[in-house]
Design an enzyme around this catalytic site. Structure first.
Site, PDB file in Angstrom:
ATOM      1  N   HIS A   1       0.834  -1.204   0.000  1.00 41.56           N
ATOM      2  CA  HIS A   1       0.000   0.000   0.000  1.00 41.56           C
ATOM      3  C   HIS A   1       0.868   1.253   0.000  1.00 41.56           C
ATOM      4  O   HIS A   1       2.027   1.243   0.413  1.00 41.56           O
ATOM      5  CB  HIS A   1      -0.991  -0.008   1.162  1.00 41.56           C
ATOM      6  CG  HIS A   1      -0.412   0.266   2.526  1.00 41.56           C
ATOM      7  ND1 HIS A   1      -0.350   1.525   3.073  1.00 41.56           N
ATOM      8  CD2 HIS A   1       0.099  -0.572   3.470  1.00 41.56           C
ATOM      9  CE1 HIS A   1       0.159   1.463   4.287  1.00 41.56           C
ATOM     10  NE2 HIS A   1       0.452   0.197   4.556  1.00 41.56           N
TER      11      HIS A   1
ATOM     12  N   ASP B   1       6.491   2.406   7.207  1.00 45.09           N
ATOM     13  CA  ASP B   1       5.136   1.965   6.886  1.00 45.09           C
ATOM     14  C   ASP B   1       4.427   3.037   6.063  1.00 45.09           C
ATOM     15  O   ASP B   1       4.072   4.089   6.594  1.00 45.09           O
ATOM     16  CB  ASP B   1       4.380   1.713   8.184  1.00 45.09           C
ATOM     17  CG  ASP B   1       2.965   1.209   7.961  1.00 45.09           C
ATOM     18  OD1 ASP B   1       2.622   0.840   6.829  1.00 45.09           O
ATOM     19  OD2 ASP B   1       2.206   1.180   8.957  1.00 45.09           O
TER      20      ASP B   1
ATOM     21  N   ASP C   1       4.281  -5.014   3.355  1.00 48.92           N
ATOM     22  CA  ASP C   1       3.739  -3.781   3.923  1.00 48.92           C
ATOM     23  C   ASP C   1       4.909  -2.952   4.449  1.00 48.92           C
ATOM     24  O   ASP C   1       5.475  -2.143   3.719  1.00 48.92           O
ATOM     25  CB  ASP C   1       2.735  -4.135   5.022  1.00 48.92           C
ATOM     26  CG  ASP C   1       1.932  -2.936   5.506  1.00 48.92           C
ATOM     27  OD1 ASP C   1       2.462  -1.824   5.489  1.00 48.92           O
ATOM     28  OD2 ASP C   1       0.763  -3.120   5.916  1.00 48.92           O
TER      29      ASP C   1
ATOM     30  N   HIS D   1       8.947   4.182  15.372  1.00 44.83           N
ATOM     31  CA  HIS D   1       7.864   5.101  15.726  1.00 44.83           C
ATOM     32  C   HIS D   1       6.665   4.862  14.804  1.00 44.83           C
ATOM     33  O   HIS D   1       6.411   5.618  13.861  1.00 44.83           O
ATOM     34  CB  HIS D   1       8.344   6.543  15.635  1.00 44.83           C
ATOM     35  CG  HIS D   1       9.404   6.896  16.624  1.00 44.83           C
ATOM     36  ND1 HIS D   1      10.714   6.486  16.484  1.00 44.83           N
ATOM     37  CD2 HIS D   1       9.355   7.613  17.769  1.00 44.83           C
ATOM     38  CE1 HIS D   1      11.421   6.941  17.499  1.00 44.83           C
ATOM     39  NE2 HIS D   1      10.626   7.614  18.301  1.00 44.83           N
TER      40      HIS D   1
ATOM     41  N   GLU E   1      -5.209   1.554   2.613  1.00 47.49           N
ATOM     42  CA  GLU E   1      -4.962   0.423   3.513  1.00 47.49           C
ATOM     43  C   GLU E   1      -5.083   0.836   4.965  1.00 47.49           C
ATOM     44  O   GLU E   1      -5.632   0.089   5.795  1.00 47.49           O
ATOM     45  CB  GLU E   1      -3.568  -0.153   3.244  1.00 47.49           C
ATOM     46  CG  GLU E   1      -3.252  -1.445   3.987  1.00 47.49           C
ATOM     47  CD  GLU E   1      -2.624  -1.247   5.365  1.00 47.49           C
ATOM     48  OE1 GLU E   1      -2.421  -2.240   6.075  1.00 47.49           O
ATOM     49  OE2 GLU E   1      -2.339  -0.088   5.725  1.00 47.49           O
ATOM     50  N   GLU E   2      -4.576   2.007   5.306  1.00 49.09           N
ATOM     51  CA  GLU E   2      -4.498   2.402   6.701  1.00 49.09           C
ATOM     52  C   GLU E   2      -5.875   2.548   7.349  1.00 49.09           C
ATOM     53  O   GLU E   2      -6.041   2.262   8.532  1.00 49.09           O
ATOM     54  CB  GLU E   2      -3.713   3.709   6.840  1.00 49.09           C
ATOM     55  CG  GLU E   2      -2.240   3.604   6.462  1.00 49.09           C
ATOM     56  CD  GLU E   2      -1.422   2.751   7.417  1.00 49.09           C
ATOM     57  OE1 GLU E   2      -2.004   2.102   8.304  1.00 49.09           O
ATOM     58  OE2 GLU E   2      -0.190   2.739   7.280  1.00 49.09           O
TER      59      GLU E   2
END
Length: 790
Positions: A429, A440, A506, A588, A477-478
């Site tokens: 994503h 991410d 991912d 983080h 996606e999130e």
């Protein structure tokens, strides 16, 4: 004498010399023999292959006999079973040699240079499509209109309430007065060293799908906010109704924390990340905080979705359950899978004042079980009291969200293979919660780009894949796996017919330790791919990623884009990545500090793990695409089922209810054992075919090669559809979108996977009839899977 009926026969006849009819008798005999043999050969050409070649329904349905003839190839390409254009060995070398650190860093820095929330990253989608097209990939954008939210405003303040402190001069009634004891910043510190943290358009701290609201109430510390944690509070007679829950991130998906608080009558939820989640890399252990050191920055905030996707309802657009979010489609009330109470994420820096205000109020966490122990802020003066807070100490939680229907943009690329009905999908994503997202998701985005660039280099050398490859850069996606879910829902009939596997990356890189979760069918392929890639952290020269990995493959849960493929469509899936341990720099997660600066300094200096990820990703995909026999192992699946079933049996035997302990699982155990026998035989059949392919078939035994090819087709089809055998059309109880009877996200765990979820949930609910029902459902499905392999 004139002739009449009495005239005697003439008995003497003068005969001349006989003339020879053929002057070349030898030639005549040769031609006769040749023509006769030709007729027999032609007859054999039609009859012999029909008797020798497989007679599966697939081939019976084809009425064309010309494919059996030596001059009409039945194979997908002339080089079969070898790769087309270049050898498979050369393809592997291209995939190993093309990815480079400089390019991966270039892609990462592009994606992480600014905000790219779902529905607000069209420029990135267009840029991605252009890059893929430059590398020779046919690429397009698939758009969906989805229901999501964006932050407008927020507040969280610790207040001291004075009851009736101000009197109304007309009525004499008292009006409460609130004194602000602490105003939460709800913002991460801007760091001079990290430029993305100070962008004017950086994303505020908020939760996706959180409810708008303004509530003022006492609050309770609820540990990690798991179902069991809330049960512990109920058993301890802690008043929850009308209160705000203060919980730690971790253990379960954040949406489940809000869901359970909502079910218990609480009016809001506040979440923070406690340093106890950071292992050994903490301030109390002497580590400096980011940006000066590897420990967590105290102002770091984890954003994220609060949708109930893992609690069991569904991922994707909550207004279009089970069908794609296209313009004009009917939309349903989303409240069944989204919160109706507000929630906010905060930093542990902000949480300190709230936790300290609970000191001395209610029991301490130390009075509860071991799951409540280990809070990491004791050195800051936090005693981890449960509360509720004092009657005159309350929280004011304000959450303002704008809900809208907006386009999302999936970028879809394709390399057509010679076998159109066999497809491998690779995805990552693109959207992030923050300005950044170097880990991410964009470490995965950078790896995917290098994979595609590598396949493009192979195309330039004349390679054409055996099977079709689809590449996907998902959006949304999130918020709840939206882009991938809507795409799978739209193309489900085609995917159900054609898809071999889905390969997901991912967070491709946030540390040095490789991990994988997968359907057991893919375990073998994972081990093979990781054995081909040298590890960046070799302790002995020549060590591969496989050498330094413990080899544990986790079961599939949820939390990323494989969910719709595995749990809804029954397509075997894998999720790959390099992560960290409790001794590595703190990542983080969903924070502004997931930035290019953090990646360069702590996550992957030099981008060596990005390249290792790209190579594993590419080689894993190539093995599925190019191997004449799909690189699955059915026996691993059967062994997995046996392990999962033993876990269920143990859970049932430990039940406090006689109605559960008395249930026999023997029929299901026998069915799984029979499946295991069938898988061993089937994998042996596939291996025998593989050996025949390696040995080769002489060109003049063309019918044997044709027979071999069709036997390979039959085996591949059975492998392809094996995972689909474990789908139950009615889905799981209370969450019918999840169709897989073996894998699903845990009902109250979220990210982690549950095995035989329908059965486990009925055991946990002490529902004997439900256990028997699911035992029968799974037994029938296992038997069907067994039959599919015979």
């Amino acid at each position: 004498m004139p002739s009449n009926e009495r005239t005697p026969l003439i008995t003497t006849v003068v005969v001349g010399t006989q003339r020879q009819r053929y002057t070349h008798s030898t030639l005549r005999r040769f031609c006769t023999i040749a023509l006769t043999c030709s007729f027999i050969i032609v007859l054999l050409l039609f009859l012999l292959p029909i008797n020798l070649l497989p007679s599966s329904q697939q081939h019976k349905d084809s009425n064309s006999l010309d494919k059996y003839l030596p001059w009409s190839s039945p194979y997908p390409h002339e080089s079969w079973p070898r790769s087309q254009g270049i050898s498979y060995e050369n393809l592997q070398q291209v995939l190993l040699q093309t990815p480079i650190e400089g390019k991966a860093r270039e892609w990462s820095q592009y994606y992480a240079a600014g905000p790219h929330l779902a529905g607000k990253n069209l420029s990135q989608a267009l840029w991605t499509r252009e890059r893929w097209q430059e590398w020779g990939i046919s690429a397009s954008i698939a758009t969906y209109d989805v229901y999501i939210n964006y932050p407008v405003g927020h507040r969280l303040a610790l207040l001291r309430r004075s009851l009736g402190a101000i009197l109304d001069p007309d009525t004499g009634d008292g009006e409460d007065v609130y004194e602000v004891k602490y105003e939460c910043k709800l913002e991460e510190d801007v760091l001079e060293e990290d430029s993305t943290t100070g962008l004017d358009n950086r994303v505020p701290t908020f939760h996706g799908y959180s409810a708008s609201g303004n509530v003022t109430a006492q609050y309770v510390y609820a540990n990690f906010g798991t179902y069991e944690d809330f049960e512990d509070l109920v058993k301890a007679n802690i008043s929850l109704e009308g209160k705000i829950a203060l919980v730690k991130y971790g253990h379960i998906f954040r949406g489940l924390k809000v869901k359970r608080a909502q079910e218990l009558g609480m009016v809001g939820t506040v979440m923070y990340t406690d340093p106890q989640e950071d292992g050994n890399i903490t301030e109390v252990n002497g580590y400096d905080t980011y940006p000066n050191g590897p420990a967590r920055n105290p102002s770091s905030v984890q954003r994220g979705s609060a949708q109930f996707l893992n609690a069991g309802l569904l991922p994707g657009d909550p207004t279009t359950p089970g069908y794609p979010s296209k313009p004009g489609v009917p939309r349903k009330d989303p409240s069944f899978s989204t919160p109706i109470i507000p929630s906010l994420p905060i930093s542990y820096q902000d949480a300190l004042s709230l936790l300290k205000a609970l000191n001395g109020h209610g029991p301490k966490a130390s009075a509860f079980n071991e799951y409540w122990q280990g809070g990491g802020l004791g050195y800051k003066g936090v005693e981890y009291n449960i509360g509720p807070s004092a009657g005159n100490v309350v929280l004011n939680l304000v959450n303002e969200q704008e809900y809208t229907i907006t386009p999302l943009w999936n970028v879809i690329g394709i390399i057509n293979g010679t076998i159109a009905e066999e497809v491998v999908v690779l995805g990552n994503h693109r959207d992030a919660w923050i300005a950044g997202g170097a880990g991410d998701p964009n470490s995965g985005s950078a790896a995917l780009n290098e994979v595609i660039r590598s396949f493009g280099a192979a195309l330039d050398q004349g390679w054409k894949p055996l099977r079709t490859i689809v590449f996907a850069s998902w959006d949304g996606e999130e918020y709840g796996l939206i882009g991938s879910t809507e795409w799978v829902e739209e193309y489900l009939p085609w995917l159900s017919h054609a898809a071999i596997a889905y390969v997901n990356v991912d967070v491709g890189t946030r540390g040095p330790r490789f991990s994988a979760s997968a359907s057991p069918l893919l375990n073998k392929a994972i081990y093979e791919a990781t054995s081909l890639v040298l590890s960046p952290n070799q302790t002995t020269p020549g060590q591969t990623v496989r050498d330094l990995w413990d080899g544990h493959v986790r079961t599939m849960g949820s939390g990323s884009d494989f969910t719709a493929f595995q749990d809804f469509a029954g397509i075997p899936s894998v999720d790959l990545g390099f992560g960290g341990s409790h001794n590595d720099p703190v990542y983080h997660y969903h924070s502004n500090y997931d930035s290019s600066h953090w990646m360069d300094k702590f996550g992957d200096p030099g981008f060596h793990y990005h390249i290792a990820m790209a190579k594993v990703f590419a080689l894993f995909a190539a093995s599925l695409v190019e191997s004449p026999i799909v690189g699955f192992n059915a026996t691993d699946y059967a062994l997995g089922l046996a392990t999962y079933l033993n876990s269920v049996i143990g859970l049932a035997s430990d039940s406090k209810h006689d109605s559960i302990r008395s249930i026999s699982f023997t029929p299901l155990t026998d069915a799984v054992a029979t499946l295991h026998t069938a898988t061993v035989a089937f994998d042996a059949r596939a291996e025998a075919l593989s050996q025949q392919i390696q040995q080769g078939v002489p060109w003049w035994k063309w019918w044997q090669k044709a027979k071999l090819y069709y036997e390979v087709q039959t085996v591949n089809a059975k492998y392809k559809y094996l995972e689909r055998q474990f789908l139950h059309p009615d889905g799981l109880d209370g969450r019918s979108w999840y169709k897989h009877v073996v894998f699903a996200p845990g009902l109250w765990t979220g990210y982690s996977g549950a095995t035989f979820p329908g059965l486990v949930e009925r055991v946990q609910a002490a529902d004997g009839e439900g256990v028997r029902r699911w035992r029968a459902i799974i037994e029938k499905i296992v038997k069907k899977a067994t039959e599919s392999l015979t």
